[in-house]
Design a protein around this motif. Structure first.
Motif, PDB file in Angstrom:
ATOM      1  N   MET A 178       0.835  -1.247   0.068  1.00 51.75           N
ATOM      2  CA  MET A 178       0.048  -0.051  -0.002  1.00 51.75           C
ATOM      3  C   MET A 178       0.941   1.494  -0.224  1.00 51.75           C
ATOM      4  O   MET A 178       1.914   1.224   0.666  1.00 51.75           O
ATOM      5  CB  MET A 178      -0.973  -0.031   1.268  1.00 51.75           C
ATOM      6  CG  MET A 178      -2.422   0.233   0.963  1.00 51.75           C
ATOM      7  SD  MET A 178      -3.516   0.402   2.478  1.00 51.75           S
ATOM      8  CE  MET A 178      -3.575  -1.474   3.209  1.00 51.75           C
ATOM      9  N   ASP A 179       0.505   2.308  -0.712  1.00 52.15           N
ATOM     10  CA  ASP A 179       1.143   3.570  -0.682  1.00 52.15           C
ATOM     11  C   ASP A 179       0.821   4.292   0.539  1.00 52.15           C
ATOM     12  O   ASP A 179       0.292   3.972   1.586  1.00 52.15           O
ATOM     13  CB  ASP A 179       1.080   4.349  -1.911  1.00 52.15           C
ATOM     14  CG  ASP A 179      -0.556   4.792  -2.163  1.00 52.15           C
ATOM     15  OD1 ASP A 179      -1.390   4.311  -1.243  1.00 52.15           O
ATOM     16  OD2 ASP A 179      -0.723   5.576  -3.102  1.00 52.15           O
ATOM     17  N   HIS A 180       1.760   5.394   0.715  1.00 52.15           N
ATOM     18  CA  HIS A 180       1.659   6.360   2.069  1.00 52.15           C
ATOM     19  C   HIS A 180      -0.045   6.682   1.989  1.00 52.15           C
ATOM     20  O   HIS A 180      -0.272   6.820   3.036  1.00 52.15           O
ATOM     21  CB  HIS A 180       2.492   7.420   1.980  1.00 52.15           C
ATOM     22  CG  HIS A 180       3.860   6.932   1.955  1.00 52.15           C
ATOM     23  ND1 HIS A 180       4.233   6.107   3.047  1.00 52.15           N
ATOM     24  CD2 HIS A 180       4.999   7.519   1.099  1.00 52.15           C
ATOM     25  CE1 HIS A 180       5.736   5.895   2.924  1.00 52.15           C
ATOM     26  NE2 HIS A 180       5.991   6.583   1.825  1.00 52.15           N
ATOM     27  N   GLU A 181      -0.567   7.281   0.816  1.00 49.52           N
ATOM     28  CA  GLU A 181      -1.872   7.938   0.948  1.00 49.52           C
ATOM     29  C   GLU A 181      -2.736   6.779   1.346  1.00 49.52           C
ATOM     30  O   GLU A 181      -3.828   6.985   2.317  1.00 49.52           O
ATOM     31  CB  GLU A 181      -2.291   8.277  -0.258  1.00 49.52           C
ATOM     32  CG  GLU A 181      -3.632   9.236  -0.214  1.00 49.52           C
ATOM     33  CD  GLU A 181      -4.276   9.782  -1.333  1.00 49.52           C
ATOM     34  OE1 GLU A 181      -5.285  10.270  -1.269  1.00 49.52           O
ATOM     35  OE2 GLU A 181      -3.293   9.846  -2.427  1.00 49.52           O
ATOM     36  N   ALA A 182      -2.845   5.494   1.162  1.00 50.60           N
ATOM     37  CA  ALA A 182      -3.613   4.640   1.301  1.00 50.60           C
ATOM     38  C   ALA A 182      -3.570   4.162   2.802  1.00 50.60           C
ATOM     39  O   ALA A 182      -4.611   3.816   3.551  1.00 50.60           O
ATOM     40  CB  ALA A 182      -3.564   3.340   0.491  1.00 50.60           C
ATOM     41  N   GLU A 183      -2.211   4.131   3.382  1.00 49.73           N
ATOM     42  CA  GLU A 183      -2.055   3.784   4.756  1.00 49.73           C
ATOM     43  C   GLU A 183      -2.534   4.847   5.372  1.00 49.73           C
ATOM     44  O   GLU A 183      -3.231   4.900   6.454  1.00 49.73           O
ATOM     45  CB  GLU A 183      -0.640   3.507   4.995  1.00 49.73           C
ATOM     46  CG  GLU A 183      -0.081   2.379   4.513  1.00 49.73           C
ATOM     47  CD  GLU A 183      -0.438   1.175   5.293  1.00 49.73           C
ATOM     48  OE1 GLU A 183      -0.669   1.461   6.310  1.00 49.73           O
ATOM     49  OE2 GLU A 183      -0.630  -0.006   4.755  1.00 49.73           O
ATOM     50  N   ALA A 184      -2.312   6.209   5.109  1.00 51.53           N
ATOM     51  CA  ALA A 184      -2.940   7.362   5.737  1.00 51.53           C
ATOM     52  C   ALA A 184      -4.344   7.253   5.996  1.00 51.53           C
ATOM     53  O   ALA A 184      -5.141   7.543   7.097  1.00 51.53           O
ATOM     54  CB  ALA A 184      -2.315   8.743   5.109  1.00 51.53           C
ATOM     55  N   ARG A 185      -5.116   7.012   4.883  1.00 52.52           N
ATOM     56  CA  ARG A 185      -6.489   6.914   4.802  1.00 52.52           C
ATOM     57  C   ARG A 185      -7.059   5.700   5.581  1.00 52.52           C
ATOM     58  O   ARG A 185      -7.890   5.770   6.554  1.00 52.52           O
ATOM     59  CB  ARG A 185      -6.951   6.567   3.349  1.00 52.52           C
ATOM     60  CG  ARG A 185      -6.986   7.721   2.633  1.00 52.52           C
ATOM     61  CD  ARG A 185      -7.446   7.471   0.974  1.00 52.52           C
ATOM     62  NE  ARG A 185      -7.431   8.493   0.232  1.00 52.52           N
ATOM     63  CZ  ARG A 185      -8.324   9.676   0.388  1.00 52.52           C
ATOM     64  NH1 ARG A 185      -9.431   9.424   1.136  1.00 52.52           N
ATOM     65  NH2 ARG A 185      -8.466  10.594  -0.418  1.00 52.52           N
ATOM     66  N   ALA A 186      -6.146   4.665   5.487  1.00 51.30           N
ATOM     67  CA  ALA A 186      -6.454   3.373   6.603  1.00 51.30           C
ATOM     68  C   ALA A 186      -6.497   3.762   8.208  1.00 51.30           C
ATOM     69  O   ALA A 186      -7.245   3.542   8.963  1.00 51.30           O
ATOM     70  CB  ALA A 186      -5.700   2.370   6.347  1.00 51.30           C
ATOM     71  N   PHE A 187      -5.511   4.673   8.424  1.00 50.79           N
ATOM     72  CA  PHE A 187      -5.053   4.948   9.623  1.00 50.79           C
ATOM     73  C   PHE A 187      -6.209   6.121  10.193  1.00 50.79           C
ATOM     74  O   PHE A 187      -7.049   5.907  11.358  1.00 50.79           O
ATOM     75  CB  PHE A 187      -3.821   5.672   9.954  1.00 50.79           C
ATOM     76  CG  PHE A 187      -3.502   6.706  11.113  1.00 50.79           C
ATOM     77  CD1 PHE A 187      -3.532   5.988  12.323  1.00 50.79           C
ATOM     78  CD2 PHE A 187      -3.784   7.922  11.282  1.00 50.79           C
ATOM     79  CE1 PHE A 187      -2.968   6.674  13.498  1.00 50.79           C
ATOM     80  CE2 PHE A 187      -3.505   8.767  12.332  1.00 50.79           C
ATOM     81  CZ  PHE A 187      -3.248   8.068  13.537  1.00 50.79           C
ATOM     82  N   ILE A 188      -6.754   6.983   9.439  1.00 48.89           N
ATOM     83  CA  ILE A 188      -7.709   7.723   9.785  1.00 48.89           C
ATOM     84  C   ILE A 188      -9.053   6.918   9.956  1.00 48.89           C
ATOM     85  O   ILE A 188      -9.821   7.225  10.753  1.00 48.89           O
ATOM     86  CB  ILE A 188      -7.880   9.077   8.684  1.00 48.89           C
ATOM     87  CG1 ILE A 188      -6.963   9.910   8.579  1.00 48.89           C
ATOM     88  CG2 ILE A 188      -9.219   9.711   8.795  1.00 48.89           C
ATOM     89  CD1 ILE A 188      -6.710  10.931   7.579  1.00 48.89           C
ATOM     90  N   ALA A 189      -9.343   5.951   9.143  1.00 48.33           N
ATOM     91  CA  ALA A 189     -10.917   5.250   9.138  1.00 48.33           C
ATOM     92  C   ALA A 189     -10.759   4.383  10.153  1.00 48.33           C
ATOM     93  O   ALA A 189     -11.773   4.332  10.991  1.00 48.33           O
ATOM     94  CB  ALA A 189     -10.795   4.592   7.889  1.00 48.33           C
ATOM     95  N   ASP A 190      -9.565   3.774  10.744  1.00 46.01           N
ATOM     96  CA  ASP A 190      -9.411   2.986  11.952  1.00 46.01           C
ATOM     97  C   ASP A 190      -9.466   3.806  13.204  1.00 46.01           C
ATOM     98  O   ASP A 190     -10.113   3.476  14.144  1.00 46.01           O
ATOM     99  CB  ASP A 190      -7.937   2.161  12.072  1.00 46.01           C
ATOM    100  CG  ASP A 190      -8.245   1.162  10.935  1.00 46.01           C
ATOM    101  OD1 ASP A 190      -9.078   0.591  10.482  1.00 46.01           O
ATOM    102  OD2 ASP A 190      -6.934   0.838  10.784  1.00 46.01           O
ATOM    103  N   THR A 191      -9.023   5.150  13.125  1.00 48.17           N
ATOM    104  CA  THR A 191      -9.255   5.898  14.179  1.00 48.17           C
ATOM    105  C   THR A 191     -10.465   6.551  14.662  1.00 48.17           C
ATOM    106  O   THR A 191     -10.983   6.635  15.497  1.00 48.17           O
ATOM    107  CB  THR A 191      -7.997   7.298  14.222  1.00 48.17           C
ATOM    108  OG1 THR A 191      -6.745   6.273  14.006  1.00 48.17           O
ATOM    109  CG2 THR A 191      -8.107   7.985  15.613  1.00 48.17           C
TER     110      THR A 191
END
Length: 157
Positions: A1-14
């Motif tokens: 996964m790229d950085h943006e996808a990981e950032a989106r996953a982090f926000i969604a999880d949080t």
């Protein structure tokens, strides 16, 4: 996964947010200087600290989701009054600096309080907006006043 996808996953999880609200939160974090790279990083070390600070920031962004229904005309009147208070506080601080009379600490405290009040009002404007770009613009303005309040607070130390 790229950085943006990981950032989106982090926000969604949080937060549990998705869609436009998630996009808006990511844009706000970027606007405040937190890039996708830091949100992608594993916790621990200085990068993990940035990620944890972002987690705390996300908790304070609840006004980005939904519409509060607050009267924008009344908020605008409050913003105009608070702006006048900030201008007066800054003018007084300048007069104190030029004359050498008065308390710079008191002036900084007045600027801090006025800027903090404006940041809170602009967050309420963001909560009252229905369009994502309007929420983002109001939140950006709130961030600027919050930064000004922090700067003034630091002058009193």
């Amino acid at each position: 996964m790229d950085h943006e996808a990981e950032a989106r996953a982090f926000i969604a999880d949080t937060t549990g947010w998705d869609g436009e609200t998630l996009d808006l939160a990511l844009t706000v974090l970027r606007d405040e200087g937190t890039s996708d790279y830091y949100l992608d990083a594993k916790t621990g070390g200085p990068i993990g600290d940035i990620r944890e600070k972002a987690r705390g920031r996300l908790a304070g962004m609840s006004h980005l989701r939904g519409v509060s229904g607050e009267d924008l005309a009344a908020l605008w009147a409050d913003i105009q009054q608070a702006s006048a208070v900030l201008i007066k506080a800054k003018s007084q601080a300048y007069a104190t600096m030029k004359s050498g009379y008065g308390s710079p600490e008191d002036d900084a405290a007045a600027i801090d309080a006025a800027a903090h009040a404006l940041a809170q009002l602009w967050r309420r404007v963001a909560a009252a907006q229905s369009e994502p770009w309007q929420k983002l613009a109001a939140h950006h303005t709130a961030s600027q006043f919050a930064s000004e309040a922090r700067t003034a607070r630091n002058r009193t130390r």
